[in-house]
Scaffold this motif. Structure first.
Motif, PDB file in Angstrom:
ATOM      1  N   LEU A 139     -38.878  11.752  11.203  1.00 56.87           N
ATOM      2  CA  LEU A 139     -37.775  12.235  10.362  1.00 56.87           C
ATOM      3  C   LEU A 139     -36.430  12.177  11.080  1.00 56.87           C
ATOM      4  O   LEU A 139     -35.374  12.252  10.435  1.00 56.87           O
ATOM      5  CB  LEU A 139     -38.051  13.669   9.909  1.00 56.87           C
ATOM      6  CG  LEU A 139     -39.077  13.850   8.788  1.00 56.87           C
ATOM      7  CD1 LEU A 139     -39.329  15.327   8.532  1.00 56.87           C
ATOM      8  CD2 LEU A 139     -38.626  13.158   7.499  1.00 56.87           C
ATOM      9  N   MET A 140     -36.442  12.022  12.401  1.00 55.27           N
ATOM     10  CA  MET A 140     -35.175  11.945  13.132  1.00 55.27           C
ATOM     11  C   MET A 140     -34.370  10.714  12.738  1.00 55.27           C
ATOM     12  O   MET A 140     -33.146  10.699  12.894  1.00 55.27           O
ATOM     13  CB  MET A 140     -35.432  11.939  14.636  1.00 55.27           C
ATOM     14  CG  MET A 140     -35.823  13.285  15.213  1.00 55.27           C
ATOM     15  SD  MET A 140     -34.564  14.563  14.974  1.00 55.27           S
ATOM     16  CE  MET A 140     -33.264  13.976  16.064  1.00 55.27           C
ATOM     17  N   ALA A 141     -35.032   9.673  12.233  1.00 63.13           N
ATOM     18  CA  ALA A 141     -34.293   8.501  11.737  1.00 63.13           C
ATOM     19  C   ALA A 141     -33.405   8.905  10.563  1.00 63.13           C
ATOM     20  O   ALA A 141     -32.373   8.268  10.309  1.00 63.13           O
ATOM     21  CB  ALA A 141     -35.268   7.409  11.300  1.00 63.13           C
ATOM     22  N   TRP A 142     -33.777   9.971   9.877  1.00 65.03           N
ATOM     23  CA  TRP A 142     -33.007  10.492   8.738  1.00 65.03           C
ATOM     24  C   TRP A 142     -32.059  11.597   9.185  1.00 65.03           C
ATOM     25  O   TRP A 142     -30.844  11.499   9.005  1.00 65.03           O
ATOM     26  CB  TRP A 142     -33.989  11.000   7.685  1.00 65.03           C
ATOM     27  CG  TRP A 142     -33.388  11.670   6.497  1.00 65.03           C
ATOM     28  CD1 TRP A 142     -32.379  11.213   5.706  1.00 65.03           C
ATOM     29  CD2 TRP A 142     -33.778  12.935   5.956  1.00 65.03           C
ATOM     30  NE1 TRP A 142     -32.112  12.112   4.698  1.00 65.03           N
ATOM     31  CE2 TRP A 142     -32.963  13.174   4.832  1.00 65.03           C
ATOM     32  CE3 TRP A 142     -34.753  13.879   6.296  1.00 65.03           C
ATOM     33  CZ2 TRP A 142     -33.083  14.330   4.052  1.00 65.03           C
ATOM     34  CZ3 TRP A 142     -34.874  15.018   5.525  1.00 65.03           C
ATOM     35  CH2 TRP A 142     -34.050  15.234   4.423  1.00 65.03           C
ATOM     36  N   THR A 143     -32.596  12.651   9.810  1.00 68.56           N
ATOM     37  CA  THR A 143     -31.749  13.789  10.189  1.00 68.56           C
ATOM     38  C   THR A 143     -30.762  13.430  11.299  1.00 68.56           C
ATOM     39  O   THR A 143     -29.679  14.016  11.383  1.00 68.56           O
ATOM     40  CB  THR A 143     -32.613  14.973  10.643  1.00 68.56           C
ATOM     41  OG1 THR A 143     -33.425  14.577  11.762  1.00 68.56           O
ATOM     42  CG2 THR A 143     -33.524  15.446   9.509  1.00 68.56           C
ATOM     43  N   GLY A 144     -31.118  12.476  12.150  1.00 71.92           N
ATOM     44  CA  GLY A 144     -30.216  12.091  13.229  1.00 71.92           C
ATOM     45  C   GLY A 144     -28.925  11.459  12.743  1.00 71.92           C
ATOM     46  O   GLY A 144     -27.904  11.498  13.447  1.00 71.92           O
ATOM     47  N   THR A 145     -28.952  10.896  11.546  1.00 70.33           N
ATOM     48  CA  THR A 145     -27.727  10.282  11.017  1.00 70.33           C
ATOM     49  C   THR A 145     -26.638  11.325  10.777  1.00 70.33           C
ATOM     50  O   THR A 145     -25.449  11.001  10.820  1.00 70.33           O
ATOM     51  CB  THR A 145     -28.014   9.545   9.690  1.00 70.33           C
ATOM     52  OG1 THR A 145     -28.556  10.480   8.742  1.00 70.33           O
ATOM     53  CG2 THR A 145     -28.997   8.405   9.887  1.00 70.33           C
ATOM     54  N   PHE A 146     -27.029  12.580  10.546  1.00 70.48           N
ATOM     55  CA  PHE A 146     -26.034  13.629  10.318  1.00 70.48           C
ATOM     56  C   PHE A 146     -25.130  13.774  11.543  1.00 70.48           C
ATOM     57  O   PHE A 146     -23.920  13.944  11.425  1.00 70.48           O
ATOM     58  CB  PHE A 146     -26.708  14.981  10.030  1.00 70.48           C
ATOM     59  CG  PHE A 146     -27.700  14.973   8.911  1.00 70.48           C
ATOM     60  CD1 PHE A 146     -27.732  13.948   7.967  1.00 70.48           C
ATOM     61  CD2 PHE A 146     -28.631  15.987   8.778  1.00 70.48           C
ATOM     62  CE1 PHE A 146     -28.650  13.941   6.936  1.00 70.48           C
ATOM     63  CE2 PHE A 146     -29.561  15.995   7.752  1.00 70.48           C
ATOM     64  CZ  PHE A 146     -29.571  14.967   6.828  1.00 70.48           C
ATOM     65  N   LEU A 147     -25.754  13.721  12.714  1.00 75.30           N
ATOM     66  CA  LEU A 147     -24.977  13.890  13.947  1.00 75.30           C
ATOM     67  C   LEU A 147     -24.115  12.680  14.242  1.00 75.30           C
ATOM     68  O   LEU A 147     -23.059  12.792  14.865  1.00 75.30           O
ATOM     69  CB  LEU A 147     -25.923  14.152  15.121  1.00 75.30           C
ATOM     70  CG  LEU A 147     -26.844  15.367  14.993  1.00 75.30           C
ATOM     71  CD1 LEU A 147     -27.751  15.484  16.204  1.00 75.30           C
ATOM     72  CD2 LEU A 147     -26.026  16.632  14.820  1.00 75.30           C
ATOM     73  N   VAL A 148     -24.543  11.506  13.790  1.00 78.10           N
ATOM     74  CA  VAL A 148     -23.810  10.265  14.089  1.00 78.10           C
ATOM     75  C   VAL A 148     -22.619  10.094  13.148  1.00 78.10           C
ATOM     76  O   VAL A 148     -21.503   9.780  13.591  1.00 78.10           O
ATOM     77  CB  VAL A 148     -24.755   9.051  13.977  1.00 78.10           C
ATOM     78  CG1 VAL A 148     -23.968   7.751  14.152  1.00 78.10           C
ATOM     79  CG2 VAL A 148     -25.871   9.142  15.016  1.00 78.10           C
TER      80      VAL A 148
ATOM     81  N   PHE B 104     -34.421   6.248   4.600  1.00 74.81           N
ATOM     82  CA  PHE B 104     -34.056   7.345   5.507  1.00 74.81           C
ATOM     83  C   PHE B 104     -32.630   7.184   6.025  1.00 74.81           C
ATOM     84  O   PHE B 104     -31.799   8.088   5.939  1.00 74.81           O
ATOM     85  CB  PHE B 104     -35.020   7.398   6.691  1.00 74.81           C
ATOM     86  CG  PHE B 104     -36.324   8.103   6.415  1.00 74.81           C
ATOM     87  CD1 PHE B 104     -36.540   8.784   5.231  1.00 74.81           C
ATOM     88  CD2 PHE B 104     -37.343   8.089   7.351  1.00 74.81           C
ATOM     89  CE1 PHE B 104     -37.738   9.432   4.970  1.00 74.81           C
ATOM     90  CE2 PHE B 104     -38.546   8.735   7.120  1.00 74.81           C
ATOM     91  CZ  PHE B 104     -38.746   9.408   5.923  1.00 74.81           C
ATOM     92  N   VAL B 105     -32.344   6.016   6.582  1.00 73.52           N
ATOM     93  CA  VAL B 105     -31.045   5.808   7.230  1.00 73.52           C
ATOM     94  C   VAL B 105     -29.925   5.758   6.194  1.00 73.52           C
ATOM     95  O   VAL B 105     -28.866   6.379   6.369  1.00 73.52           O
ATOM     96  CB  VAL B 105     -31.065   4.522   8.078  1.00 73.52           C
ATOM     97  CG1 VAL B 105     -29.672   4.213   8.635  1.00 73.52           C
ATOM     98  CG2 VAL B 105     -32.067   4.661   9.223  1.00 73.52           C
ATOM     99  N   VAL B 106     -30.136   5.030   5.106  1.00 73.83           N
ATOM    100  CA  VAL B 106     -29.096   4.913   4.082  1.00 73.83           C
ATOM    101  C   VAL B 106     -28.833   6.260   3.428  1.00 73.83           C
ATOM    102  O   VAL B 106     -27.678   6.675   3.222  1.00 73.83           O
ATOM    103  CB  VAL B 106     -29.495   3.857   3.028  1.00 73.83           C
ATOM    104  CG1 VAL B 106     -28.499   3.849   1.873  1.00 73.83           C
ATOM    105  CG2 VAL B 106     -29.560   2.474   3.669  1.00 73.83           C
ATOM    106  N   GLY B 107     -29.905   6.997   3.088  1.00 74.89           N
ATOM    107  CA  GLY B 107     -29.729   8.315   2.494  1.00 74.89           C
ATOM    108  C   GLY B 107     -29.055   9.278   3.446  1.00 74.89           C
ATOM    109  O   GLY B 107     -28.190  10.066   3.043  1.00 74.89           O
ATOM    110  N   GLY B 108     -29.440   9.225   4.718  1.00 75.59           N
ATOM    111  CA  GLY B 108     -28.794  10.083   5.707  1.00 75.59           C
ATOM    112  C   GLY B 108     -27.319   9.771   5.868  1.00 75.59           C
ATOM    113  O   GLY B 108     -26.488  10.677   6.024  1.00 75.59           O
ATOM    114  N   PHE B 109     -26.978   8.491   5.824  1.00 71.84           N
ATOM    115  CA  PHE B 109     -25.571   8.097   5.892  1.00 71.84           C
ATOM    116  C   PHE B 109     -24.796   8.681   4.711  1.00 71.84           C
ATOM    117  O   PHE B 109     -23.698   9.228   4.872  1.00 71.84           O
ATOM    118  CB  PHE B 109     -25.465   6.570   5.885  1.00 71.84           C
ATOM    119  CG  PHE B 109     -24.077   6.051   5.641  1.00 71.84           C
ATOM    120  CD1 PHE B 109     -23.098   6.135   6.631  1.00 71.84           C
ATOM    121  CD2 PHE B 109     -23.735   5.482   4.425  1.00 71.84           C
ATOM    122  CE1 PHE B 109     -21.812   5.667   6.404  1.00 71.84           C
ATOM    123  CE2 PHE B 109     -22.456   5.009   4.185  1.00 71.84           C
ATOM    124  CZ  PHE B 109     -21.489   5.101   5.186  1.00 71.84           C
ATOM    125  N   GLY B 110     -25.365   8.591   3.521  1.00 71.85           N
ATOM    126  CA  GLY B 110     -24.677   9.092   2.328  1.00 71.85           C
ATOM    127  C   GLY B 110     -24.416  10.580   2.395  1.00 71.85           C
ATOM    128  O   GLY B 110     -23.287  11.040   2.160  1.00 71.85           O
TER     129      GLY B 110
END
Length: 473
Positions: free
Chosen positions: A302-311, A360-366
């Motif tokens: 899940l860090m591939a998703w939640t980690g985008t918040f920090l980036v 994961f990554v695209v949704g996290g970016f959004g």
């Protein structure tokens, strides 16, 4: 002790408490499947394990600030740390789902005291010219806590057992509380009053609506229980609005409801967190129930998703200063909705983790674009004298949005699937994620109604609405 030493204590102690409270918002995400097996919890009980904390947290955020102002912020913050620690011990010792849910309610109350007053103590300890850096640190700490929640929860469940995700809070809270009383300067605000009827009406109204959504599938959507809870909740929310119009010191000043940026920003942020918390509830379970991952394995993936918040979130905040919040909120929530549709259309019992990385990554970016910009839009829309109230209402709307989002998507999941087999889980998951996409899309619509704002300048409509003449309650 010199001034610098005292400031260091304030930073360390408020950061420790805030990290602990923010972490517990999502730390159970990776443990839900294990809790279900160990306690024999039903889907509704799993839902309340998350929502009981968030609902209590949300409703008590603003009252916590008033209590701190009246009784002393440092003393009340210390009491919140002790309450949170003791409730965490109660969660760890819970022998059944009902006891766990009850302790999560108490834990949420402690979290409201800790998060609200930690921020207030940190803000008041620094001079105006240094508060930006201090608040940046506070936001970074809470951001890391929320993003790492599923990972920390998974690591603890795999390495020890699920009660230890709660035991870890106990020494932190009990050790920090006396240090707060010794090293953090006390602060009070004269004349602060608590809107007790407003708190009761809001809590009862939201509880009634959430109860109807949770019980709908099991009891029947037309049953007396569900209709009574839902209609009763709506009636209490209507009474809350009526009461706030005549309360001397309301939780939600009616004048703010005439500010377009305040209303649109709060609607957008509530729907953002409705979709986000729904995804948190289901994504980790998908990895465990369907793919057979351990709690730690699910948390890591899940860090591939939640980690985008920090980036991406810090860059989104800086970009909003240049182009305003409206395009970033609208685009961000649209991207999150599309990523969820993508996920729902490709998920299956044989889906690989690689196939999930894109959503994961695209949704996290959004969502990373939407969250900081939705928050800043609310604060930028109001006059200086209303900033603290607007921030408190915004924090409440985030949590209430998450509670209602989980309630809606779990009801959809229960109507289409279940836990009997991976296939049944995927059927329910697909429907729930599409419902979450719909919530995100509604948030994008709300974001599109935000007023245009030039860098550092409130929108003209909101300047007029926030002027002393226009905002007289």
């Amino acid at each position: 002790m010199d001034g610098k030493g005292r400031l260091r204590w304030v930073v360390v102690l408020t950061a420790a408490g805030s990290f602990m409270a923010a972490l517990d918002t999502l730390v159970v995400a990776s443990a839900l499947s294990t809790i279900q097996r160990d306690l024999g919890a039903s889907l509704a009980e799993l839902e309340w394990t998350v929502n009981a904390y968030n609902l209590s947290f949300a409703v008590l955020l603003v009252p916590a600030a008033v209590l701190g102002d009246r009784l002393g912020r440092a003393r009340t913050y210390a009491a919140g740390l002790v309450l949170f620690a003791l409730a965490s011990a109660g969660c760890a010792l819970a022998g059944g789902a009902g006891a766990l849910i009850a302790m999560r309610v108490v834990q949420g109350a402690g979290a409201a005291l800790v998060m609200t007053l930690g921020l207030a103590l940190l803000t008041s300890a620094f001079p105006a010219e240094k508060r930006g850096a201090a608040l940046g640190l506070f936001s970074a700490v809470t951001g890391v806590a929320v993003a790492s929640g599923p990972l920390v929860g998974g690591a603890v469940v795999d390495g020890l057992a699920w009660p230890w995700i709660f035991w870890l809070n106990v020494p932190v809270g009990l050790l920090a509380a006396p240090l707060v009383l010794r090293h953090v300067p006390e602060a009070r605000v004269a004349g602060a009053r608590l809107d007790v009827p407003g708190v009761g009406l809001l809590a009862g109204g939201v509880l009634g609506v959430v109860w109807a959504l949770v019980r709908g599938s099991a009891a029947g959507w037309t049953s007396a229980e569900v209709l009574g809870a839902g209609l009763g909740g709506l009636a209490l929310l209507g009474a809350f609005v009526a009461w706030e119009r005549r309360a001397v010191q309301p939780l939600l000043p009616p004048r703010l409801l005439r500010v377009r940026g305040f209303v649109a920003g709060n609607a957008a942020i509530a729907l953002t967190f409705a979709a986000l918390f729904s995804a948190v509830f289901f994504y980790g379970q998908l990895l465990q129930v369907v793919q057979g991952e351990s709690p730690l394995g699910a948390g890591l993936r899940l860090m591939a998703w939640t980690g985008t918040f920090l980036v991406f979130a810090p860059a989104a905040g800086a970009l909003a200063d240049r182009i305003g919040e409206r395009p970033l909120v609208t685009v961000g929530l649209t991207v999150q909705a599309l990523a969820m549709v993508w996920f729902a259309s490709t998920v299956g019992t044989d889906a690989s983790y690689v196939s999930m990385l894109g959503p994961f990554v695209v949704g996290g970016f959004g969502v990373s674009l939407a969250i900081p910009c939705g928050q800043s839009a609310v604060v930028a829309a109001v006059a200086d004298r209303d900033v603290a109230t607007a921030s408190g209402v915004n924090a409440t709307m985030r949590e209430l949005g998450g509670v209602l989002g989980i309630a809606v998507t779990v009801a959809v999941f229960a109507s289409r699937g279940g836990y009997a087999s991976p296939t049944e889980f995927v059927d329910g998951f697909r429907a729930a994620v599409l419902a979450a996409a719909g919530l995100s899309a509604l948030g994008a619509v709300a974001g599109a109604t935000l007023p245009t704002r030039r860098p550092g300048v409130p929108a003209p409509a909101d300047v007029a609405a926030s002027s002393p003449a226009a905002v007289a309650a």
